[in-house]
Design an enzyme around this catalytic site. Sequence first.
Site, PDB file in Angstrom:
ATOM      1  N   LYS A 123       0.816  -1.214   0.000  1.00  0.00           N
ATOM      2  CA  LYS A 123       0.000   0.000   0.000  1.00  0.00           C
ATOM      3  C   LYS A 123       0.851   1.266   0.000  1.00  0.00           C
ATOM      4  O   LYS A 123       0.496   2.259  -0.641  1.00  0.00           O
ATOM      5  CB  LYS A 123      -0.953   0.003   1.196  1.00  0.00           C
ATOM      6  CG  LYS A 123      -0.303   0.256   2.535  1.00  0.00           C
ATOM      7  CD  LYS A 123      -1.335   0.419   3.627  1.00  0.00           C
ATOM      8  CE  LYS A 123      -0.667   0.706   4.954  1.00  0.00           C
ATOM      9  NZ  LYS A 123       0.066   1.982   4.966  1.00  0.00           N
ATOM     10  N   THR A 124       1.976   1.251   0.731  1.00  0.00           N
ATOM     11  CA  THR A 124       2.820   2.444   0.780  1.00  0.00           C
ATOM     12  C   THR A 124       3.385   2.757  -0.600  1.00  0.00           C
ATOM     13  O   THR A 124       3.460   3.924  -1.016  1.00  0.00           O
ATOM     14  CB  THR A 124       3.961   2.256   1.788  1.00  0.00           C
ATOM     15  OG1 THR A 124       3.416   1.919   3.064  1.00  0.00           O
ATOM     16  CG2 THR A 124       4.789   3.521   1.926  1.00  0.00           C
TER      17      THR A 124
ATOM     18  N   ASP B 276      -3.614   8.009   4.129  1.00  0.00           N
ATOM     19  CA  ASP B 276      -3.051   6.704   4.482  1.00  0.00           C
ATOM     20  C   ASP B 276      -3.733   6.177   5.754  1.00  0.00           C
ATOM     21  O   ASP B 276      -4.152   6.959   6.613  1.00  0.00           O
ATOM     22  CB  ASP B 276      -1.540   6.847   4.714  1.00  0.00           C
ATOM     23  CG  ASP B 276      -0.845   5.499   4.831  1.00  0.00           C
ATOM     24  OD1 ASP B 276      -1.446   4.477   4.441  1.00  0.00           O
ATOM     25  OD2 ASP B 276       0.312   5.467   5.304  1.00  0.00           O
ATOM     26  N   GLU B 277      -3.847   4.854   5.870  1.00  0.00           N
ATOM     27  CA  GLU B 277      -4.427   4.195   7.056  1.00  0.00           C
ATOM     28  C   GLU B 277      -5.804   4.770   7.390  1.00  0.00           C
ATOM     29  O   GLU B 277      -6.095   5.121   8.533  1.00  0.00           O
ATOM     30  CB  GLU B 277      -3.478   4.347   8.270  1.00  0.00           C
ATOM     31  CG  GLU B 277      -2.075   3.790   8.058  1.00  0.00           C
ATOM     32  CD  GLU B 277      -2.027   2.271   8.089  1.00  0.00           C
ATOM     33  OE1 GLU B 277      -3.105   1.646   8.156  1.00  0.00           O
ATOM     34  OE2 GLU B 277      -0.924   1.705   8.029  1.00  0.00           O
TER      35      GLU B 277
ATOM     36  N   GLN C 294      -7.769  -4.456   9.357  1.00  0.00           N
ATOM     37  CA  GLN C 294      -6.688  -4.116  10.286  1.00  0.00           C
ATOM     38  C   GLN C 294      -7.051  -2.916  11.167  1.00  0.00           C
ATOM     39  O   GLN C 294      -6.162  -2.250  11.698  1.00  0.00           O
ATOM     40  CB  GLN C 294      -5.393  -3.823   9.524  1.00  0.00           C
ATOM     41  CG  GLN C 294      -4.829  -5.018   8.777  1.00  0.00           C
ATOM     42  CD  GLN C 294      -3.432  -4.752   8.244  1.00  0.00           C
ATOM     43  OE1 GLN C 294      -2.451  -4.689   8.984  1.00  0.00           O
ATOM     44  NE2 GLN C 294      -3.324  -4.590   6.936  1.00  0.00           N
TER      45      GLN C 294
ATOM     46  N   ARG D 100       1.659 -10.815  10.415  1.00  0.00           N
ATOM     47  CA  ARG D 100       3.001 -10.288  10.672  1.00  0.00           C
ATOM     48  C   ARG D 100       4.057 -11.319  10.262  1.00  0.00           C
ATOM     49  O   ARG D 100       5.235 -10.979  10.143  1.00  0.00           O
ATOM     50  CB  ARG D 100       3.210  -9.970  12.157  1.00  0.00           C
ATOM     51  CG  ARG D 100       2.315  -8.905  12.782  1.00  0.00           C
ATOM     52  CD  ARG D 100       2.250  -7.644  11.988  1.00  0.00           C
ATOM     53  NE  ARG D 100       1.088  -7.655  11.113  1.00  0.00           N
ATOM     54  CZ  ARG D 100       0.908  -6.855  10.084  1.00  0.00           C
ATOM     55  NH1 ARG D 100       1.833  -5.973   9.773  1.00  0.00           N
ATOM     56  NH2 ARG D 100      -0.183  -6.909   9.350  1.00  0.00           N
TER      57      ARG D 100
END
Length: 871
Positions: A66-67, A254-255, A337, A683
């Site tokens: 995503k980044t 973002d997020e 998330q 993770r």
Amino acid sequence: MIRMTEPSKITSQNVPDHQPAAGGIAARARASVGPKYLSGLNPEQREAVETLDGPVLVLAGAGTGKTRVLTTRIAHILSQGRARPAEILSVTFTNKAAREMKHRLGQMLGHAVEGMPWLGTFHSIGGRILRTHAELAQLKSNFTVLDTDDQVRLLKQLLQAENIDDKRWPARMLAGLIDGWKNRGLMPSQVPSGEAAVFGNGKGGKLYASYQERLKILNAADFGDLLLEDIRIFREHPDILRQYQQRFKFILVDEYQDTNVAQYLWLRLLSQAPSSPSFASPRLRGEADAQSAAGEGDSPSTALVETPPHPDPLPASGAREQTPPTKNICCVGDDDQSIYGWRGAEVDNILRFDHDFPRAKVIRLERNYRSTGHILAAASHLIAHNEGRLGKTLRTEDQDGEKVTVTGSWDSEEEARGIGEEIEQIQRKGEKLNEIAILVRASYQMREFEDRFVTLGLPYRVIGGPRFYERAEIRDALAYLRVINSPADDLAFERIVNVPKRGLGDATVQMLHDHARKRRIPLFEAARAVVETDELKPKARGSLREVVAQFDRWRAQREVTAHTDLAQIVLDESGYTEMWQKDRSADAAGRLENLKELVRSMEEFENLQGFLEHISLVMDRDSGADEDAVSLMTLHSAKGLEFDNVFLPGWEEGLFPSQRTLDEQGRAGLEEERRLGHVGLTRARRRAMIYFATNRRIHGTWSTTIPSRFLDELPAANVEITESKGGSAWGGTGGYGASRFDDMEAFGSTYSTPGWQRAQANRNRGGGRNGGGGGSVGSGGFEEEAATFSSSSSSGPDFGSFSSRRRGPLTIEGELVAKSTGTTSEFSLSDRVFHQKFGYGRVTKIDGNKLTIAFDKAGEKKVVDSFVQRA
């Protein structure tokens, strides 16, 4: 003969239209000359980058890049000339994320990113806007932003002015309430009366208003004001709002799943395309729709909010309210998330995106570049049980890898033993400790692992907080115990002489120091002497006399009371437990749990002296920033991180999912807990290992637990059930789990050293611990058969922990494996020694009874001298 037509006579009808065939030479050649920053993107990522017009929601699962999509999208906007750098608003949640985006943009575009003043965090950009229009918020442009400590001090002054007992109604609690109200976009007049009544006998709302007034007088704002005042200015001054709407041609977030209500309102206002004010701004539930009464250009008025809202609740199915036209906004996030609801994040913000922005394009990034197939299948199957989600399934083109393992243990100690053994196996294969993480649900779970790692000599680091024994409440409790053990411990006495508050301030402590230096005596003895004089005021003298009397009483009780009971008595009689019980801050409950865990940890030691010596070894451990070490953290702290090997202990009902979360939030809380499990699994790059214990001590009481409901929500095809390496696992007699001592061989070992071979031979000759001959069965249920020595650590007991189980000392060739420790060591520098776990080595440093030993194979370790013998 070939006839050729003159170019001037060729008509358009003679030349058919042509487009390069998909996948053909021309298409591939054209793609090869495209911008370099687009190379390497998969089709979904490229679509998210190139879809520039209108609202776009990018649902980016864990590990899907995503980044990269967000930064490449900015680079594409700039390279296509769609906007100048100052016309792009890009908001993140952390300064670290903002710096990383700027760095990546510089790499993509071939130069440093200049002229992007609107790339930063919500609060940094909100603060810039507020400073520009400070006079509209009754502030000056050089206003001060208060930190938490400043807020608490200011609120204490207001509590005193209102004659409110700050012990019953702590200022820190009020600060938390005000922060929560601001996160929801509530001004003082909008706070529901029911919520205002929970503090100060109904004065919460009045105190909030007084606090805001006081901030204006001081020319100050807190972090919540940086957005809240922006929202108020935008609503009351539509012309200023239109200036920013016209300035920002593109908005990127973002997020997005972690945004709270205030951030949502701020974005909704800025994301509306500049237009006539016939469209009302987004408002809170309960606000009066004053648009019909207001003239054109007027702002809607705000009425009292009666319920804690999400702004503009979703309409009934099929119904859509009139929505203002929107500009080019792109939000990147993952509803699976969203794990920060406890601090104000609203998962509904991302779930309602298509309602807030009609005709929005939703692009799903489901191709994961981090985890193996089995891990992704398990995580996707788990999160699919949530109802409140937009839906996506993570997949990978990588191999399936190892299955997710589920392991049961008898209790939490065995769980820590098993994970420690597993980590040592991974380390022996040459893998780095930096690629290993243990993710716990509650911070008090860390203590068991920290103690185990110290015993094993495994380096570790705690991420997102201090180590267990470095937490403030644990240091305070240890200081009390240290003074009982050693009255001359001035540092410990000075730490707790006024904790909890007793009216013994800095002046009193300085007087004690002066008296102690003159007479060359410890601070405690100086206190005993001072209380017999008139040097202190009566109140301070009485408090100090009580402290001295308490320590004298506790020191006398030490001789006749178990050290665990004594610790509990000290915490209760000193008022320290009560201090945290009265504290209404968010972390008070966790601190009380940590104190109970501290008392429980003392049970493994014979006396107070032995426990404090163990703590000194733990606290003395050096930890470099670049050290290869196991990472230990909570699941919440793990967001955004990744490791090759991830251990997930404590998957039991009541612990995970958290019973407190279920009680307070119901189904919404259960779904957030499930998202937390999804985050934990994703993770892991190569291995994910889940553990649960049959018995666990919670709040000081042993309880038989049942495995987490989340285990039954994992897909059987992607999960493997394994046995704990710390002892036998789930499924013993009566369904309550087998004891760790079942099916253990007496002298199974992972080593085949001469010392162990001699010990086994001695055992077979009848010199064993139980005193029986070969073939007998001791009270622990051990079958007296010859043990098999091998290089694998998949079987055999760990005698380091076994010796602490109060089943009598383990004797090997007449020497106790563990004995009482003293203040000096019998060993000397360069002595050749043997350790049952690390093998042979040479002493390089001595500090009391602590030895630093350079082992032949295990490297340099710090151990207590009672765990080694001369070679």
